[in-house]
Design a protein around this motif. Structure first.
Motif, PDB file in Angstrom:
ATOM      1  N   GLY A 124       0.858  -1.243   0.030  1.00  0.00           N
ATOM      2  CA  GLY A 124      -0.018   0.010  -0.087  1.00  0.00           C
ATOM      3  C   GLY A 124       0.915   1.413   0.141  1.00  0.00           C
ATOM      4  O   GLY A 124       1.950   1.308  -0.143  1.00  0.00           O
ATOM      5  N   ASN A 125       0.121   2.268   0.349  1.00  0.00           N
ATOM      6  CA  ASN A 125       0.824   3.548   0.170  1.00  0.00           C
ATOM      7  C   ASN A 125       1.820   3.462   1.346  1.00  0.00           C
ATOM      8  O   ASN A 125       1.564   3.138   2.564  1.00  0.00           O
ATOM      9  CB  ASN A 125      -0.051   4.538   0.277  1.00  0.00           C
ATOM     10  CG  ASN A 125      -0.966   4.972  -1.012  1.00  0.00           C
ATOM     11  OD1 ASN A 125      -0.409   4.723  -1.818  1.00  0.00           O
ATOM     12  ND2 ASN A 125      -2.275   5.525  -0.736  1.00  0.00           N
ATOM     13  N   VAL A 126       2.957   4.344   1.175  1.00  0.00           N
ATOM     14  CA  VAL A 126       4.045   4.494   2.141  1.00  0.00           C
ATOM     15  C   VAL A 126       4.234   6.008   2.190  1.00  0.00           C
ATOM     16  O   VAL A 126       4.476   6.693   1.217  1.00  0.00           O
ATOM     17  CB  VAL A 126       5.354   3.681   1.609  1.00  0.00           C
ATOM     18  CG1 VAL A 126       6.266   4.169   2.561  1.00  0.00           C
ATOM     19  CG2 VAL A 126       4.809   2.383   1.801  1.00  0.00           C
ATOM     20  N   ARG A 127       4.719   6.359   3.586  1.00  0.00           N
ATOM     21  CA  ARG A 127       5.175   7.974   3.646  1.00  0.00           C
ATOM     22  C   ARG A 127       6.444   7.581   4.173  1.00  0.00           C
ATOM     23  O   ARG A 127       6.665   7.075   5.014  1.00  0.00           O
ATOM     24  CB  ARG A 127       4.335   8.518   4.427  1.00  0.00           C
ATOM     25  CG  ARG A 127       4.673  10.115   4.795  1.00  0.00           C
ATOM     26  CD  ARG A 127       3.584  10.529   5.772  1.00  0.00           C
ATOM     27  NE  ARG A 127       2.192  11.009   4.990  1.00  0.00           N
ATOM     28  CZ  ARG A 127       1.237  11.053   5.637  1.00  0.00           C
ATOM     29  NH1 ARG A 127       1.229  10.868   6.919  1.00  0.00           N
ATOM     30  NH2 ARG A 127       0.075  11.385   5.076  1.00  0.00           N
ATOM     31  N   GLY A 128       7.358   8.657   3.683  1.00  0.00           N
ATOM     32  CA  GLY A 128       8.598   8.514   3.991  1.00  0.00           C
ATOM     33  C   GLY A 128       9.127   9.893   4.675  1.00  0.00           C
ATOM     34  O   GLY A 128       8.312  10.915   4.495  1.00  0.00           O
ATOM     35  N   GLY A 129      10.360  10.207   5.092  1.00  0.00           N
ATOM     36  CA  GLY A 129      10.637  11.479   5.403  1.00  0.00           C
ATOM     37  C   GLY A 129      10.344  11.577   6.979  1.00  0.00           C
ATOM     38  O   GLY A 129      10.514  10.651   7.821  1.00  0.00           O
ATOM     39  N   LYS A 130       9.662  12.720   7.331  1.00  0.00           N
ATOM     40  CA  LYS A 130       9.285  12.983   8.671  1.00  0.00           C
ATOM     41  C   LYS A 130       8.641  11.954   9.497  1.00  0.00           C
ATOM     42  O   LYS A 130       7.451  11.368   8.846  1.00  0.00           O
ATOM     43  CB  LYS A 130       8.715  14.325   8.947  1.00  0.00           C
ATOM     44  CG  LYS A 130       9.634  15.505   8.541  1.00  0.00           C
ATOM     45  CD  LYS A 130       9.001  16.950   8.833  1.00  0.00           C
ATOM     46  CE  LYS A 130       7.994  17.005   7.630  1.00  0.00           C
ATOM     47  NZ  LYS A 130       7.381  18.202   7.679  1.00  0.00           N
TER      48      LYS A 130
END
Length: 101
Positions: A94-100
């Protein structure tokens, strides 16, 4: 109590439940979490799991499913409703958020 099974779910099944806004606990280390995580997940590393108090049912995820299973066992032993996410982020499509975080 030692043989209490921890309920588990496939990553695809968890992805299908995201619209219901489930409580997702990512027990990987902060640098792993920052590299990519489920957008609604909260990061509490396994080593700090004893300080976490879930509110309601919580889905526990890590990279492969091993750390999340340990965390789920500990939380369940404290009386919380937990579900281990089999395969962890390695199996997440599924969607993944990276960074903070």
């Amino acid at each position: 109590m030692f043989f209490n099974r921890i309920p588990s779910i496939k990553t695809a099944d968890l992805e299908n439940q995201l619209s219901e806004r489930p409580q997702i606990l990512d027990v990987r280390e902060p640098h792993e979490f920052k590299a990519g995580h489920i957008p609604s997940a909260k990061n509490v590393p396994l080593r700090k799991i004893s300080t976490y108090t879930p509110k309601g049912k919580v889905y526990v995820i890590c990279q492969s499913g091993m750390r999340s299973k340990k965390a789920a066992k500990l939380l369940k032993s404290q009386g919380y409703e937990v579900v281990n996410v089999r395969g962890g982020m390695s199996a997440w499509t599924g969607n993944v958020r990276g960074g903070k975080a």
